[in-house]
Design a protein around this motif. Structure first.
Motif, mmCIF file in Angstrom:
data_model
loop_
_atom_site.group_PDB
_atom_site.id
_atom_site.type_symbol
_atom_site.label_atom_id
_atom_site.label_comp_id
_atom_site.label_asym_id
_atom_site.label_seq_id
_atom_site.Cartn_x
_atom_site.Cartn_y
_atom_site.Cartn_z
ATOM 1 N N PRO A 1 16.441 1.511 -2.449
ATOM 2 C CA PRO A 1 17.243 0.098 -3.339
ATOM 3 C C PRO A 1 16.898 1.310 -4.462
ATOM 4 O O PRO A 1 15.725 2.033 -5.276
ATOM 5 C CB PRO A 1 16.558 -0.663 -3.012
ATOM 6 C CG PRO A 1 15.935 -0.920 -2.454
ATOM 7 C CD PRO A 1 15.361 0.352 -2.184
ATOM 8 N N PHE B 1 16.938 -0.455 -7.623
ATOM 9 C CA PHE B 1 15.377 -1.455 -8.398
ATOM 10 C C PHE B 1 14.040 -1.841 -6.555
ATOM 11 O O PHE B 1 14.465 -2.178 -6.030
ATOM 12 C CB PHE B 1 15.755 -2.928 -8.839
ATOM 13 C CG PHE B 1 14.419 -3.177 -9.391
ATOM 14 C CD1 PHE B 1 14.153 -2.987 -10.777
ATOM 15 C CD2 PHE B 1 13.362 -4.516 -8.643
ATOM 16 C CE1 PHE B 1 12.885 -3.501 -11.764
ATOM 17 C CE2 PHE B 1 12.704 -4.538 -9.427
ATOM 18 C CZ PHE B 1 12.274 -4.093 -10.312
ATOM 19 N N LEU B 2 13.254 -0.622 -6.874
ATOM 20 C CA LEU B 2 12.381 -0.901 -6.137
ATOM 21 C C LEU B 2 11.127 -2.377 -6.136
ATOM 22 O O LEU B 2 10.608 -2.212 -6.914
ATOM 23 C CB LEU B 2 11.295 0.316 -5.311
ATOM 24 C CG LEU B 2 10.391 0.058 -4.825
ATOM 25 C CD1 LEU B 2 11.267 0.733 -3.565
ATOM 26 C CD2 LEU B 2 9.629 0.945 -4.769
ATOM 27 N N GLY B 3 11.609 -3.044 -4.875
ATOM 28 C CA GLY B 3 10.838 -4.284 -5.390
ATOM 29 C C GLY B 3 9.271 -4.340 -3.985
ATOM 30 O O GLY B 3 9.007 -3.577 -3.499
ATOM 31 N N VAL B 4 8.443 -4.590 -4.712
ATOM 32 C CA VAL B 4 7.435 -4.440 -4.071
ATOM 33 C C VAL B 4 6.351 -5.675 -3.581
ATOM 34 O O VAL B 4 6.979 -6.861 -4.169
ATOM 35 C CB VAL B 4 5.923 -3.805 -4.938
ATOM 36 C CG1 VAL B 4 6.562 -1.652 -4.632
ATOM 37 C CG2 VAL B 4 6.054 -3.432 -5.846
ATOM 38 N N TYR B 5 6.201 -5.867 -2.801
ATOM 39 C CA TYR B 5 4.489 -6.699 -2.548
ATOM 40 C C TYR B 5 3.230 -6.976 -3.473
ATOM 41 O O TYR B 5 2.725 -6.076 -2.981
ATOM 42 C CB TYR B 5 4.456 -6.669 -0.899
ATOM 43 C CG TYR B 5 5.574 -7.767 0.148
ATOM 44 C CD1 TYR B 5 6.814 -8.498 -0.023
ATOM 45 C CD2 TYR B 5 6.511 -6.638 0.686
ATOM 46 C CE1 TYR B 5 7.833 -8.973 0.809
ATOM 47 C CE2 TYR B 5 7.717 -6.971 1.806
ATOM 48 C CZ TYR B 5 7.887 -8.146 1.520
ATOM 49 O OH TYR B 5 9.052 -8.714 1.668
ATOM 50 N N ASP B 6 3.319 -7.269 -4.267
ATOM 51 C CA ASP B 6 2.006 -7.843 -5.169
ATOM 52 C C ASP B 6 1.360 -7.802 -4.653
ATOM 53 O O ASP B 6 0.263 -7.764 -5.149
ATOM 54 C CB ASP B 6 2.620 -8.029 -6.605
ATOM 55 C CG ASP B 6 3.085 -9.426 -6.558
ATOM 56 O OD1 ASP B 6 3.002 -9.853 -4.957
ATOM 57 O OD2 ASP B 6 3.059 -10.043 -7.695
ATOM 58 N N ASP B 7 1.335 -8.257 -3.244
ATOM 59 C CA ASP B 7 -0.079 -8.498 -2.776
ATOM 60 C C ASP B 7 -1.133 -7.824 -1.983
ATOM 61 O O ASP B 7 -1.896 -7.985 -1.342
ATOM 62 C CB ASP B 7 -0.296 -9.944 -2.103
ATOM 63 C CG ASP B 7 0.842 -10.294 -1.350
ATOM 64 O OD1 ASP B 7 1.704 -9.083 -1.086
ATOM 65 O OD2 ASP B 7 1.359 -11.202 -1.518
ATOM 66 N N LEU B 8 0.030 -6.872 -1.501
ATOM 67 C CA LEU B 8 -0.211 -5.460 -0.627
ATOM 68 C C LEU B 8 -1.177 -4.500 -1.450
ATOM 69 O O LEU B 8 -0.223 -4.016 -2.468
ATOM 70 C CB LEU B 8 0.704 -5.244 0.485
ATOM 71 C CG LEU B 8 1.147 -6.752 1.613
ATOM 72 C CD1 LEU B 8 2.579 -5.655 1.944
ATOM 73 C CD2 LEU B 8 -0.032 -6.964 2.022
ATOM 74 N N THR B 9 -1.739 -3.663 -0.438
ATOM 75 C CA THR B 9 -2.516 -2.351 -1.119
ATOM 76 C C THR B 9 -1.776 -1.011 -0.231
ATOM 77 O O THR B 9 -0.154 -1.880 0.523
ATOM 78 C CB THR B 9 -3.655 -2.260 -0.603
ATOM 79 O OG1 THR B 9 -3.402 -1.576 0.829
ATOM 80 C CG2 THR B 9 -5.197 -3.285 -0.472
ATOM 81 N N PHE C 1 3.291 -2.149 6.486
ATOM 82 C CA PHE C 1 3.936 -2.947 7.013
ATOM 83 C C PHE C 1 5.936 -2.582 7.504
ATOM 84 O O PHE C 1 6.333 -3.180 8.267
ATOM 85 C CB PHE C 1 4.508 -4.489 5.667
ATOM 86 C CG PHE C 1 4.855 -4.579 5.290
ATOM 87 C CD1 PHE C 1 4.700 -6.424 5.784
ATOM 88 C CD2 PHE C 1 6.280 -4.507 5.000
ATOM 89 C CE1 PHE C 1 5.841 -7.575 6.011
ATOM 90 C CE2 PHE C 1 7.031 -6.037 5.611
ATOM 91 C CZ PHE C 1 6.283 -7.307 5.209
ATOM 92 N N LEU D 1 -3.770 -1.834 -5.064
ATOM 93 C CA LEU D 1 -2.858 -3.496 -4.937
ATOM 94 C C LEU D 1 -2.006 -2.150 -5.174
ATOM 95 O O LEU D 1 -1.206 -1.891 -6.433
ATOM 96 C CB LEU D 1 -3.694 -3.973 -5.345
ATOM 97 C CG LEU D 1 -4.055 -4.786 -4.791
ATOM 98 C CD1 LEU D 1 -4.532 -6.599 -6.208
ATOM 99 C CD2 LEU D 1 -3.511 -5.471 -3.102
ATOM 100 N N ASP E 1 1.175 -3.379 -6.829
ATOM 101 C CA ASP E 1 1.469 -3.939 -7.928
ATOM 102 C C ASP E 1 0.945 -3.303 -9.292
ATOM 103 O O ASP E 1 0.931 -3.271 -10.194
ATOM 104 C CB ASP E 1 1.322 -5.651 -8.101
ATOM 105 C CG ASP E 1 2.134 -5.647 -9.243
ATOM 106 O OD1 ASP E 1 3.062 -5.302 -9.527
ATOM 107 O OD2 ASP E 1 1.167 -7.237 -9.938
ATOM 108 N N SER E 2 -0.054 -2.866 -9.124
ATOM 109 C CA SER E 2 -1.113 -1.675 -9.565
ATOM 110 C C SER E 2 -0.937 -0.443 -10.686
ATOM 111 O O SER E 2 -1.355 -0.361 -11.534
ATOM 112 C CB SER E 2 -3.187 -1.832 -9.433
ATOM 113 O OG SER E 2 -3.364 -1.370 -8.911
ATOM 114 N N ARG F 1 7.733 5.392 1.199
ATOM 115 C CA ARG F 1 7.882 3.901 2.304
ATOM 116 C C ARG F 1 9.172 5.096 3.432
ATOM 117 O O ARG F 1 9.442 4.303 4.632
ATOM 118 C CB ARG F 1 8.698 2.484 1.253
ATOM 119 C CG ARG F 1 8.668 1.385 2.345
ATOM 120 C CD ARG F 1 9.762 1.577 2.278
ATOM 121 N NE ARG F 1 10.545 0.960 1.616
ATOM 122 C CZ ARG F 1 12.080 1.286 1.402
ATOM 123 N NH1 ARG F 1 12.656 0.677 3.215
ATOM 124 N NH2 ARG F 1 12.529 0.724 0.245
#
Lengths: 318, 588
Positions: free
Chosen positions: A80, A82-90, A97, A129, A131-132, A145
C-alpha cells in the motif's frame, strides 16, 4: 499477466475509476503515472481484491478478480501507499508473520526470509524492531514483505514516496532487480523521473480515466508529434563571437528534413526540429558552418517524462 | 534603518489568561468539534441517547399507569401526576449521570494518545500552543458534546416540572453534583490519555481512576476497623458524587435521605470534584509538557525502541496461525503493571481479608465475587474493541487483507488472543476463594468449578461483540462505549425493564414469569448464587423465580447457560467475519 477491461469504481458521488482498460505483459515494469487522487491506488486495490469493482472485469495471472480472490492473493504482492507496520515485532518476526499468513511451511520460512532480506539489504536489521527502522528501511521492508511468497505480480503503490535521494536510488535499483528477475511490476508514482529510468511501459491516468498506455518510447514519439515533428530536436549552441542565431536561422529554413527552427539570441541557441526520426543530423552542422556560424556544442534534446505527461494530459479532460 | 526587536525580548507576550481569552476556545477545541461533527457515529450516539431518555420516561410513566387509571376524579389524577414527577426526575438524573460519565470517558479517551499515534502531536509541537491549551481544548471539546446531550434532556425536565411536586432546589442540587462529577471523569480520562497507547485503555483507566478515587480512600480507612477510620470513611462518602446524588434523589422520592445525616452540604461534593479535576488537569499538563520536551530533545519512542532492539539478540518463531500468535505475544499493559500485578493481587486479598476480620464477618466473599465479576466483564468488554479499528488506524489492515488469511482466521485469532489475556481478574476471585475459603475455612470447593462456568462464557461473548463493534465502528473509544452499554443493557437494563413490565401488567403477568428468563443469563446473579450456595453449604440452590434446584440440577443449568453463551459467541464472531469491513473485499 494483468488484463483490465472497462473497470469502474465510484465512492459515493466520486468516480474514482472510469472505464479503465489496460494490459500488462509478463516481465513488464509498468509505471502508473497520475496526480494525487487520479485513481492509481484504487486500481491497485481492485487488482489485489481489497475492494470490488462497480463495473468491468480484470484478471491477474489468468484469475478473475471477482471470483478467484484466493488465487490472486497467492500470486500478487501488494504494497500500500502508506506502509503500516506492527511496531511490536522485529523485522524477522514481521516477515515470518506474513510468511505464515501466506501458508509457507515453517521449514521453508527461514530460507525464504533470508533471501528476501538479502535482496532488500536488510540482513543486518533482522532482529531490530520494525518501529525502530528509518522510513527508507521500512519501505524496503515493505518490498521484502511482498516478496515473501514469491508472487508473479507486484503492485507497488508509491514505493519511493517520502524517501531521501539515497533511499530513492536504492529503491529504484531494487525494483530494477525485481524486473530482471522476471516479475511483472505495476509501480505507481507521481514523480515521473523515477519511473522513466526503470519502466518498460507507462500508463497515464487522470481523474479516473486512462489517457495513455504504451511504451515510454511511444510516449516520447507522441510528445514530439504534438510539438509538430516526428523526429528529434537538435539543439545547437553558438560561440560568443559567432553571428547571432536569428541570422543563421534562414540557412536551415528551406530544407525538407527540417520541420521547424527556433532561434534564441539571448542564450545563443538554435532548436532544430527534424521531420523524420533517426536521420543523419550532420547536415545541420554543415549548413550552419557554411553560413559562418561557430558551433560551441551540438546535441539531441532529451524529452523528459514530465514533458510527455504534461503534453499527453493537456486538454484531454476538458 | 529601523532596529529589529530581538527574538528573546518577549515583552509584549500576553499573559496566560489574556492569551486564552483572545483565542478562546482555541484551535484544538475547534478542530475537535469540526471533526466530531463529520462523524456519523456522533449523530447515532445522540440519537441513541435521546431514545434512551424517551425510554426511561416511558418506563416511569408505565410504572405510574395503574395509579393514573385508578384515579377517578381529575384532582386524584393531578395528584398521581405529582407523584410521577420525583420518580421521573430521579430516573432522568441517574440516567444522565451514568450515560454522560461513560460518554465523557469515551470522548476524552483518545484525546492525547490518538494524536500521538497519528503523529499529529509533533505537528502541534511546532505551533506556539502550550500544553495546557491542548489539554483544555480537548477537555472543552469533550464537555461540549456532553452539554449537547444534556440539553436534549431539558425539555423532559421542563415537562416534568409542569406536573408539579418538584422543587427547583432539588433539580439544582442534582445537576450541581452531577456536572462536576462528569468533569472529574473527563479530566482523569485525559490524564490517562497522556500516558496510554490506546484510547480504550485511557477510557478504562479514566473510569477506573474515578471509581478508585470515590471508594479507594474509604476502603483503606476501613481496614483495621478503628472508629477513626470508620468516621473518616463516612466523611469521604459524603463527598462522593454517586452517594450524594443518591441522597438527593432519595430525598426527592421518599421525602428523606438515607443513612446518617450528611457531614457536608451537597455543594461540598461539587467543590471536591472540581478541585480533583483541577489537580488532574494540572498533572496532565505537566506530563504532556514532559512528553513534548522529551520528543523535542530527540528522545522519541522510536529512539527508545532502537535502543531496546539493540539489546534484543533474537526473534521469536511465529506459529502457523500468525494473527493468534501475535495477539498472544503482545505484552498488554505497562511493564510496571506486568511486574506488580501479582503483589497487587496478594495485597488486595490480604486487605480484603483484614477488613473482613475487622468486622467479624465472612460476607467479604460476596463483594469479592460480585465486584470481581463486574471488573472482569468491563475488562472483557474493552479488550477487543480495538481489534479491527486499531489495524485500520495503524494502516496494517490492507496488508493483512491482501494475504490469503480468511476473515474467520483473523477474527478468531484476535478473539482467542484477547481471551487469553483476561485471566487476571477471574483469578483474583478464584484465588481469594481457594485460599481464604477452601484452605483456611474448609468451605465447599464446588465454587472453584462453578465460578469459571458462570464467568468465562459471558466474558467470551463480550469479547466477540467487541470485535464485531470494532469492525463496524471506526473509533475504538466509541466501539468500547457501545460494547459496555450493550453489557449494561443486557444484564441490568433488561431485568429492570422486566421488573417494571411485570409490575405494570401484574394481573396479566406474574412478575417472576417475566424476571426468571431475564435474570438467568445474568453472570452477576450466578456468581452471587454460587457464592451463597458454597458459603452456606446449602443442599439445594434457589434460583430467582425457579423452584429450588438440587446441586446436579444447578450444575446442569449452568452448563446450559454456558452453552447458550457459547452459541451467542459463535454467532457474534460469525457476524463479525461477514460484516461490512470484509464484504468490501472480493470473496475468498
Amino acid at each position: 499477466m494483468i488484463s483490465i477491461k472497462g473497470l469502474s469504481k465510484s465512492f459515493g458521488p466520486l468516480k474514482a475509476l472510469d472505464d479503465l482498460t489496460l494490459e500488462i505483459g509478463p516481465g513488464e515494469v509498468f509505471g502508473f503515472i497520475g496526480p494525487n487522487g487520479a485513481g492509481k491506488s484504487t486500481t491497485m486495490k481492485l487488482l489485489s481484491c481489497l475492494i470490488r469493482p462497480d463495473a468491468g472485469t480484470a484478471s491477474v495471472c489468468g484469475h478473475d478478480i471477482a471470483g478467484d480472490a484466493g488465487a490472486i492473493r497467492r500470486n500478487v504482492g501488494y504494497m500500500p501507499d502508506f506502509l503500516g507496520v506492527y511496531d511490536d515485532l522485529t523485522v524477522d518476526e514481521y516477515l515470518q508473520f506474513f510468511a505464515a499468513a501466506f501458508k509457507i511451511p515453517r521449514k521453508q520460512r527461514a530460507v525464504t526470509i533470508g533471501s528476501v532480506l538479502e535482496l532488500t539489504d536488510l540482513v543486518e536489521k533482522r532482529h531490530a524492531l520494525v518501529d525502530s527502522l528509518s522510513r527508507g528501511m521500512q519501505q524496503r521492508l515493505g518490498v521484502a514483505r511482498v516478496l515473501v511468497h514469491d508472487p508473479k505480480v507486484l503492485l507497488l503503490d508509491e514505493p519511493a514516496s517520502g524517501l531521501d535521494p539515497r533511499a530513492r536510488i536504492e529503491m529504484r535499483s531494487l525494483l530494477l532487480e525485481l524486473g530482471r528477475m522476471g516479475k511483472s511490476l505495476m509501480v505507481s508514482s507521481h514523480i515521473l523521473s523515477e519511473l522513466a529510468e526503470m519502466c518498460t511501459s507507462i500508463g497515464i491516468i487522470e481523474r479516473g480515466r486512462l489517457l495513455y498506455s504504451g511504451s515510454i518510447e511511444d510516449a516520447y514519439q507522441r510528445t514530439r508529434a504534438m510539438g509538430g515533428s516526428q523526429g528529434e530536436c537538435v539543439v545547437v549552441t553558438l560561440e560568443a563571437d559567432s553571428p547571432p542565431p536569428s541570422t543563421l536561422e534562414a540557412s536551415l529554413a528551406g530544407d525538407d528534413r527540417v520541420a521547424s527552427v527556433k532561434a534564441s539570441d539571448a542564450d545563443r541557441t538554435l532548436r532544430v526540429h527534424l521531420t523524420t526520426p533517426g536521420i543523419s543530423r550532420h547536415f545541420v552542422i554543415e549548413r550552419l558552418a557554411a553560413a559562418g556560424g561557430r558551433i560551441a556544442s551540438f546535441g539531441i534534446e532529451e524529452i523528459k517524462l514530465e514533458d510527455a505527461f504534461l503534453k499527453l494530459t493537456t486538454g484531454a479532460l476538458q | 534603518m529601523s532596529e529589529s526587536t530581538p527574538l528573546s525580548a518577549d515583552t509584549d507576550r500576553p499573559g496566560i489568561f489574556t492569551r486564552w481569552s483572545l483565542t478562546f476556545p482555541g484551535p484544538v477545541f475547534m478542530r475537535e468539534i469540526n471533526a466530531s461533527g463529520r462523524r456519523t457515529w456522533t449523530y447515532v450516539t445522540r440519537g441513541l441517547f435521546v431514545l434512551g431518555l424517551a425510554g426511561i420516561m416511558g418506563l416511569v410513566f408505565l410504572t405510574h399507569l395503574p395509579a393514573l387509571h385508578a384515579s377517578v376524579s381529575g384532582l386524584a389524577q393531578v395528584q398521581a401526576l405529582q407523584g410521577l414527577a420525583p420518580t421521573a426526575t430521579a430516573s432522568l438524573v441517574w440516567f444522565l449521570f451514568v450515560t454522560l460519565s461513560l460518554a465523557a470517558a469515551s470522548q476524552c479517551g483518545g484525546g492525547i494518545c490518538d494524536e500521538r499515534r497519528k503523529g499529529s502531536l509533533a505537528s502541534l509541537l511546532t505551533t506556539p500552543l502550550a500544553a495546557w491549551e491542548i489539554i483544555m481544548g480537548k477537555l472543552l471539546a469533550g464537555l461540549a458534546e456532553m452539554l449537547l446531550l444534556g440539553l436534549a434532556s431539558l425539555p423532559l425536565l421542563l415537562a416534568v416540572r409542569i406536573f408539579g411536586g418538584l422543587t427547583a432546589e432539588t433539580v439544582f442540587a442534582s445537576f450541581g453534583v452531577m456536572i462536576p462529577s462528569i468533569i472529574l471523569t473527563a479530566s482523569l480520562t485525559i490524564l490517562a490519555s497522556v500516558g496510554a497507547r490506546h484510547s480504550s485503555t485511557a477510557m478504562l483507566t479514566g473510569l477506573g481512576a474515578t471509581i478508585v478515587l470515590w471508594i479507594g480512600p474509604p476502603l483503606l480507612a476501613l481496614i483495621g476497623g478503628t472508629s477513626v477510620g470508620t468516621r473518616a470513611a463516612a466523611f469521604w462518602f459524603d463527598l462522593v458524587p454517586p452517594w450524594v446524588l443518591g441522597r438527593v434523589t432519595a430525598e426527592l422520592i421518599f421525602g428523606q435521605a438515607f443513612g446518617m445525616p450528611a457531614s457536608f452540604p451537597w455543594y461540598m461534593s461539587s467543590i471536591a470534584s472540581l478541585a480533583a479535576s483541577a489537580a488532574a488537569l494540572l498533572l496532565a499538563t505537566m506530563l504532556l509538557r514532559r512528553t513534548l520536551a522529551r520528543e523535542a530533545s530527540g528522545a522519541t519512542p522510536v529512539a527508545a525502541k532502537a535502543a531496546i532492539s539493540a539489546k534484543a539478540p533474537t526473534s521469536r518463531a511465529v506459529g502457523d496461525r500468525p494473527v493468534l500468535w501475535r495477539e498472544l505475544q503482545i505484552q498488554r499493559g505497562r511493564r510496571w503493571w506486568r511486574i506488580l500485578r501479582w503483589p497487587v493481587m496478594l495485597t488486595l486479598i490480604v486487605a480484603l481479608w483484614s477488613m473482613a476480620i475487622s468486622f467479624s464477618s465472612d460476607d467479604i466473599f460476596y463483594p469479592v465475587a460480585i465486584v470481581g465479576t463486574i471488573i472482569s466483564l468491563v475488562v472483557a468488554a474493552t479488550s477487543t474493541t480495538g481489534a479491527i479499528s486499531t489495524e485500520r488506524e495503524s494502516r496494517t489492515l490492507d496488508s493483512l487483507l491482501a494475504t490469503p488469511l480468511t476473515p474467520a482466521e483473523i477474527v478468531t485469532g484476535k478473539f482467542f488472543g484477547a481471551l487469553r489475556h483476561l485471566w487476571f481478574w477471574p483469578s483474583v476471585i478464584l484465588i481469594h476463594y481457594l485460599v481464604m475459603g477452601v484452605l483456611f475455612q474448609g468451605r465447599n470447593a464446588w465454587a472453584l468449578l462453578l465460578y469459571p462456568l458462570a464467568l468465562v462464557p459471558p466474558m467470551a461473548a463480550l469479547c466477540a461483540s467487541g470485535i464485531l463493534f470494532s469492525g463496524l465502528i471506526r473509533k475504538t473509544s466509541t466501539a468500547t462505549t457501545v460494547n459496555l452499554c450493550v453489557g449494561v443493557a443486557a444484564w441490568m437494563g433488561v431485568p429492570i425493564l422486566g421488573a417494571i413490565l411485570g409490575e405494570v401488567f401484574r394481573p396479566l403477568l406474574e412478575a417472576s414469569t417475566v424476571m426468571t428468563p431475564l435474570l438467568l443469563p445474568n453472570p452477576v446473579m450466578h456468581m452471587f448464587t454460587t457464592t451463597d450456595a458454597c458459603m452456606r453449604d446449602r443442599s439445594t440452590i434457589d434460583l430467582p423465580g425457579l423452584t429450588e434446584l438440587a446441586w446436579s440440577g444447578y450444575v446442569a443449568a449452568l452448563c446450559i447457560y454456558a452453552l447458550g453463551y457459547a452459541a451467542l459467541t459463535w454467532g457474534l464472531l460469525a457476524t463479525a467475519w461477514s460484516s461490512r469491513v470484509w464484504t468490501n473485499a472480493s470473496p475468498r
